[in-house]
Write a protein that holds these residues in place. Structure first.
Motif, PDB file in Angstrom:
ATOM      1  N   GLY A  70       0.792  -1.225   0.000  1.00  0.00           N
ATOM      2  CA  GLY A  70       0.000   0.000   0.000  1.00  0.00           C
ATOM      3  C   GLY A  70       0.819   1.268   0.000  1.00  0.00           C
ATOM      4  O   GLY A  70       0.290   2.354   0.284  1.00  0.00           O
ATOM      5  N   ASN A  71       2.103   1.172  -0.327  1.00  0.00           N
ATOM      6  CA  ASN A  71       2.986   2.334  -0.225  1.00  0.00           C
ATOM      7  C   ASN A  71       2.649   3.469  -1.178  1.00  0.00           C
ATOM      8  O   ASN A  71       3.089   4.603  -0.962  1.00  0.00           O
ATOM      9  CB  ASN A  71       4.443   1.895  -0.446  1.00  0.00           C
ATOM     10  N   LEU A  72       1.859   3.190  -2.222  1.00  0.00           N
ATOM     11  CA  LEU A  72       1.554   4.230  -3.203  1.00  0.00           C
ATOM     12  C   LEU A  72       0.279   5.000  -2.880  1.00  0.00           C
ATOM     13  O   LEU A  72      -0.027   5.991  -3.542  1.00  0.00           O
ATOM     14  CB  LEU A  72       1.424   3.612  -4.601  1.00  0.00           C
ATOM     15  N   ILE A  73      -0.460   4.561  -1.884  1.00  0.00           N
ATOM     16  CA  ILE A  73      -1.761   5.163  -1.579  1.00  0.00           C
ATOM     17  C   ILE A  73      -1.589   6.347  -0.633  1.00  0.00           C
ATOM     18  O   ILE A  73      -1.001   6.230   0.442  1.00  0.00           O
ATOM     19  CB  ILE A  73      -2.709   4.116  -0.961  1.00  0.00           C
ATOM     20  N   SER A  74      -2.104   7.492  -1.037  1.00  0.00           N
ATOM     21  CA  SER A  74      -1.989   8.703  -0.239  1.00  0.00           C
ATOM     22  C   SER A  74      -2.676   8.526   1.112  1.00  0.00           C
ATOM     23  O   SER A  74      -3.793   8.000   1.199  1.00  0.00           O
ATOM     24  CB  SER A  74      -2.620   9.885  -0.992  1.00  0.00           C
ATOM     25  N   GLY A  75      -1.983   8.953   2.156  1.00  0.00           N
ATOM     26  CA  GLY A  75      -2.526   8.839   3.504  1.00  0.00           C
ATOM     27  C   GLY A  75      -2.307   7.488   4.136  1.00  0.00           C
ATOM     28  O   GLY A  75      -2.579   7.306   5.325  1.00  0.00           O
ATOM     29  N   VAL A  76      -1.804   6.528   3.348  1.00  0.00           N
ATOM     30  CA  VAL A  76      -1.565   5.174   3.847  1.00  0.00           C
ATOM     31  C   VAL A  76      -0.094   4.816   3.729  1.00  0.00           C
ATOM     32  O   VAL A  76       0.549   4.410   4.701  1.00  0.00           O
ATOM     33  CB  VAL A  76      -2.429   4.137   3.083  1.00  0.00           C
ATOM     34  N   GLY A  77       0.451   4.957   2.512  1.00  0.00           N
ATOM     35  CA  GLY A  77       1.822   4.548   2.256  1.00  0.00           C
ATOM     36  C   GLY A  77       2.815   5.687   2.388  1.00  0.00           C
ATOM     37  O   GLY A  77       2.454   6.845   2.596  1.00  0.00           O
ATOM     38  N   ARG A  78       4.095   5.346   2.233  1.00  0.00           N
ATOM     39  CA  ARG A  78       5.147   6.339   2.416  1.00  0.00           C
ATOM     40  C   ARG A  78       5.483   7.088   1.129  1.00  0.00           C
ATOM     41  O   ARG A  78       6.238   8.053   1.165  1.00  0.00           O
ATOM     42  CB  ARG A  78       6.403   5.684   2.973  1.00  0.00           C
ATOM     43  N   LEU A  79       4.917   6.671  -0.028  1.00  0.00           N
ATOM     44  CA  LEU A  79       5.214   7.351  -1.281  1.00  0.00           C
ATOM     45  C   LEU A  79       3.940   7.528  -2.105  1.00  0.00           C
ATOM     46  O   LEU A  79       3.697   6.798  -3.063  1.00  0.00           O
ATOM     47  CB  LEU A  79       6.252   6.558  -2.092  1.00  0.00           C
ATOM     48  N   PRO A  80       3.089   8.503  -1.745  1.00  0.00           N
ATOM     49  CA  PRO A  80       1.883   8.721  -2.562  1.00  0.00           C
ATOM     50  C   PRO A  80       2.267   9.027  -3.998  1.00  0.00           C
ATOM     51  O   PRO A  80       3.197   9.779  -4.259  1.00  0.00           O
ATOM     52  CB  PRO A  80       1.217   9.919  -1.878  1.00  0.00           C
ATOM     53  N   PHE A  81       1.540   8.405  -4.941  1.00  0.00           N
ATOM     54  CA  PHE A  81       1.887   8.575  -6.350  1.00  0.00           C
ATOM     55  C   PHE A  81       0.643   8.907  -7.160  1.00  0.00           C
ATOM     56  O   PHE A  81      -0.480   8.537  -6.795  1.00  0.00           O
ATOM     57  CB  PHE A  81       2.589   7.311  -6.878  1.00  0.00           C
ATOM     58  N   ASN A  82       0.828   9.643  -8.227  1.00  0.00           N
ATOM     59  CA  ASN A  82      -0.214   9.925  -9.227  1.00  0.00           C
ATOM     60  C   ASN A  82      -1.568  10.203  -8.564  1.00  0.00           C
ATOM     61  O   ASN A  82      -2.560   9.522  -8.807  1.00  0.00           O
ATOM     62  CB  ASN A  82      -0.322   8.764 -10.205  1.00  0.00           C
ATOM     63  N   THR A  83      -1.592  11.236  -7.757  1.00  0.00           N
ATOM     64  CA  THR A  83      -2.785  11.515  -6.962  1.00  0.00           C
ATOM     65  C   THR A  83      -3.933  12.115  -7.762  1.00  0.00           C
ATOM     66  O   THR A  83      -5.004  12.350  -7.211  1.00  0.00           O
ATOM     67  CB  THR A  83      -2.421  12.449  -5.781  1.00  0.00           C
ATOM     68  N   ASP A  84      -3.732  12.340  -9.065  1.00  0.00           N
ATOM     69  CA  ASP A  84      -4.833  12.712  -9.947  1.00  0.00           C
ATOM     70  C   ASP A  84      -5.483  11.487 -10.577  1.00  0.00           C
ATOM     71  O   ASP A  84      -6.492  11.605 -11.278  1.00  0.00           O
ATOM     72  CB  ASP A  84      -4.336  13.650 -11.052  1.00  0.00           C
ATOM     73  N   GLY A  85      -4.935  10.310 -10.335  1.00  0.00           N
ATOM     74  CA  GLY A  85      -5.408   9.083 -10.972  1.00  0.00           C
ATOM     75  C   GLY A  85      -4.484   8.609 -12.071  1.00  0.00           C
ATOM     76  O   GLY A  85      -4.574   7.458 -12.514  1.00  0.00           O
ATOM     77  N   GLY A  86      -3.586   9.499 -12.536  1.00  0.00           N
ATOM     78  CA  GLY A  86      -2.587   9.126 -13.528  1.00  0.00           C
ATOM     79  C   GLY A  86      -3.164   8.666 -14.844  1.00  0.00           C
ATOM     80  O   GLY A  86      -4.354   8.809 -15.134  1.00  0.00           O
ATOM     81  N   GLY A  87      -2.297   8.087 -15.664  1.00  0.00           N
ATOM     82  CA  GLY A  87      -2.743   7.557 -16.942  1.00  0.00           C
ATOM     83  C   GLY A  87      -3.636   6.339 -16.790  1.00  0.00           C
ATOM     84  O   GLY A  87      -4.439   6.029 -17.665  1.00  0.00           O
ATOM     85  N   LEU A  88      -3.521   5.636 -15.677  1.00  0.00           N
ATOM     86  CA  LEU A  88      -4.344   4.457 -15.456  1.00  0.00           C
ATOM     87  C   LEU A  88      -5.811   4.799 -15.239  1.00  0.00           C
ATOM     88  O   LEU A  88      -6.684   3.969 -15.502  1.00  0.00           O
ATOM     89  CB  LEU A  88      -3.816   3.663 -14.257  1.00  0.00           C
ATOM     90  N   CYS A  89      -6.095   6.017 -14.759  1.00  0.00           N
ATOM     91  CA  CYS A  89      -7.486   6.379 -14.446  1.00  0.00           C
ATOM     92  C   CYS A  89      -7.892   7.769 -14.921  1.00  0.00           C
ATOM     93  O   CYS A  89      -9.062   7.994 -15.223  1.00  0.00           O
ATOM     94  CB  CYS A  89      -7.728   6.304 -12.940  1.00  0.00           C
ATOM     95  N   ASN A  90      -6.961   8.721 -14.958  1.00  0.00           N
ATOM     96  CA  ASN A  90      -7.325  10.109 -15.229  1.00  0.00           C
ATOM     97  C   ASN A  90      -7.338  10.402 -16.722  1.00  0.00           C
ATOM     98  O   ASN A  90      -8.387  10.520 -17.340  1.00  0.00           O
ATOM     99  CB  ASN A  90      -6.365  11.058 -14.503  1.00  0.00           C
ATOM    100  N   ASN A  91      -6.174  10.557 -17.319  1.00  0.00           N
ATOM    101  CA  ASN A  91      -6.114  10.803 -18.761  1.00  0.00           C
ATOM    102  C   ASN A  91      -4.771  10.373 -19.321  1.00  0.00           C
ATOM    103  O   ASN A  91      -3.805  10.169 -18.591  1.00  0.00           O
ATOM    104  CB  ASN A  91      -6.383  12.275 -19.088  1.00  0.00           C
ATOM    105  N   HIS A  92      -4.737  10.252 -20.655  1.00  0.00           N
ATOM    106  CA  HIS A  92      -3.499   9.856 -21.332  1.00  0.00           C
ATOM    107  C   HIS A  92      -3.644  10.237 -22.804  1.00  0.00           C
ATOM    108  O   HIS A  92      -3.877   9.385 -23.661  1.00  0.00           O
ATOM    109  CB  HIS A  92      -3.260   8.354 -21.174  1.00  0.00           C
ATOM    110  N   PRO A  93      -3.465  11.525 -23.126  1.00  0.00           N
ATOM    111  CA  PRO A  93      -3.652  11.952 -24.516  1.00  0.00           C
ATOM    112  C   PRO A  93      -2.418  11.699 -25.373  1.00  0.00           C
ATOM    113  O   PRO A  93      -1.293  11.995 -24.980  1.00  0.00           O
ATOM    114  CB  PRO A  93      -3.921  13.453 -24.383  1.00  0.00           C
ATOM    115  N   MET A  94      -2.604  11.151 -26.555  1.00  0.00           N
ATOM    116  CA  MET A  94      -1.575  11.027 -27.588  1.00  0.00           C
ATOM    117  C   MET A  94      -0.334  10.285 -27.136  1.00  0.00           C
ATOM    118  O   MET A  94       0.774  10.641 -27.509  1.00  0.00           O
ATOM    119  CB  MET A  94      -1.188  12.425 -28.104  1.00  0.00           C
TER     120      MET A  94
END
Length: 384
Positions: free
Chosen positions: A306-330
């Protein structure tokens, strides 16, 4: 010449659309430019440097300079796929430090979801030998995942935790394409796309884009905006060297990351937030290892804790959802990695995912085909 503290990101803006059938790509670029400049408190007339990649229509950015009404004395249209726009921030900082420009505008925009598709690119030398047997971006990343599993015992369930973390963050982003929180079981149950990668291991495809404004220190201090300094940067290219140096479990971030950390004078342990390019879950896992956040082969255990989850892990990542969930144009989502890192450092991320006392952030990206021929770019950004 070091770029440490020689340039600041004064403007950052992400286009809210994820589907733009009624807009042209140049129009999206213009809207991203206007948004980033407004965020910085600057105008088109202040810009004397322009940076873009292959998504900008026409002759390496020349057409966009004209379309945007810019008067520039420095132009950079370097194309390295998903790492392009992280690299462009570093190149803008280098140009500013060298006195080539003082206000650099960077824009990305694309409409693949509306049907524009990817811009034409020159095929790789091995293309004629691989394409006919079905080699695609998905299958090449699937091979990386399979090799990582073979060498280090990584599991599909561990990779799924990366998507779980991204979805936990995307639920708070009103513009994210996928806002539903998913479980490890949901990821494993989704259709297989390129064994062992499932559909939910893959990024979304969206219209949209973003803009950044990088400025000289004197201008940054006069703008009355939060100071986000470019503290360090690194870039690297990695390839199989005709098949002699093929390594499917290591990325060029193993070179670009240490270069960036060395210039910044910090270590991975100092980082409060990470924006990591996420075309696939395996892309994230390998970069985490190569940047030094965990040992090679330990990425599966690191993300499953769970290290990537904000408020849980030590390294929050892609807190906008990133390309996996938010957006990924071109297929060049790197600019949003920088934008979210800026939000975090300014304290402007959604309260539910804002990293506590965020002072140092890393933004890193991969462009090309992971494990084969690709480029990596890494930035260290600091709130001052």
């Amino acid at each position: 010449m070091t770029i440490r503290n020689q340039a600041y990101i004064a403007g950052a803006w992400e286009h809210p659309t994820r589907l733009a059938p009624d807009k042209s790509t140049p129009q999206l670029h213009a809207e991203c430019a206007a948004g980033a400049l407004a965020d910085a408190g600057l105008s088109v007339g202040d810009v004397d440097g322009y940076f873009c990649a292959g998504d900008a229509p026409g002759f390496g950015g020349l057409s966009m300079v004209d379309y945007l009404g810019l008067r520039v004395r420095h132009l950079d249209a370097t194309e390295t796929g998903g790492s392009s726009y992280i690299l462009h921030v570093a190149h803008a900082a280098q140009a500013i430090a060298a006195g080539k420009c003082r206000v650099a505008l960077i824009t990305l925009a694309g409409r693949p979801r509306s049907g524009q598709g990817r811009p034409p690119v020159t095929g790789a030398p091995e293309g004629p030998f691989e394409n006919w047997v079905g080699m695609t971006t998905h299958t090449s990343y699937g091979m990386c995942a399979a090799r990582h599993m073979h060498e280090y015992g990584t599991t599909s369930e561990q990779l799924a935790w990366i998507k779980v973390a991204a979805s936990a963050h995307a639920q708070h982003n009103p513009h994210a394409m996928l806002r539903d929180v998913v479980s490890v079981e949901d990821v494993i149950a989704s259709p297989m796309i390129a064994d062992p990668l499932h559909r939910l291991d893959c990024c979304v495809v969206s219209d949209g884009g973003g803009g950044l404004v990088v400025v000289a220190p004197q201008i940054a201090r006069a703008l009355n905006r939060p100071l986000v300094a470019v503290r360090g940067a690194g870039e690297a290219v990695r390839g199989p060297r005709g098949g002699l140096g093929l390594d499917l479990t290591t990325s060029a971030a193993a070179v670009s990351g240490p270069l960036a950390f060395a210039e910044a004078g910090v270590t991975p342990a100092d980082i409060d937030y990470a924006s990591i390019y996420d075309s696939f879950t395996i892309t994230v896992l390998i970069q985490l290892e190569d940047l030094g956040f965990c040992a090679k082969g330990a990425g599966g255990r690191f993300v499953a804790d769970g290290n990537l989850i904000s408020g849980v892990g030590r390294l929050p990542f892609n807190t906008d959802g990133g390309g996996l969930c938010n957006n990924h144009p071109m297929n060049r989502g790197g600019i949003t990695k920088v934008i979210e890192a800026v939000r975090q450092l300014r304290g402007e991320a959604h309260p539910a995912v804002q990293a506590l006392d965020c002072r140092l952030a890393v933004a890193t990206g991969i462009g090309g085909s992971l494990g084969a021929r690709h480029a990596a770019a890494t930035l260290i950004l600091e709130r001052q």
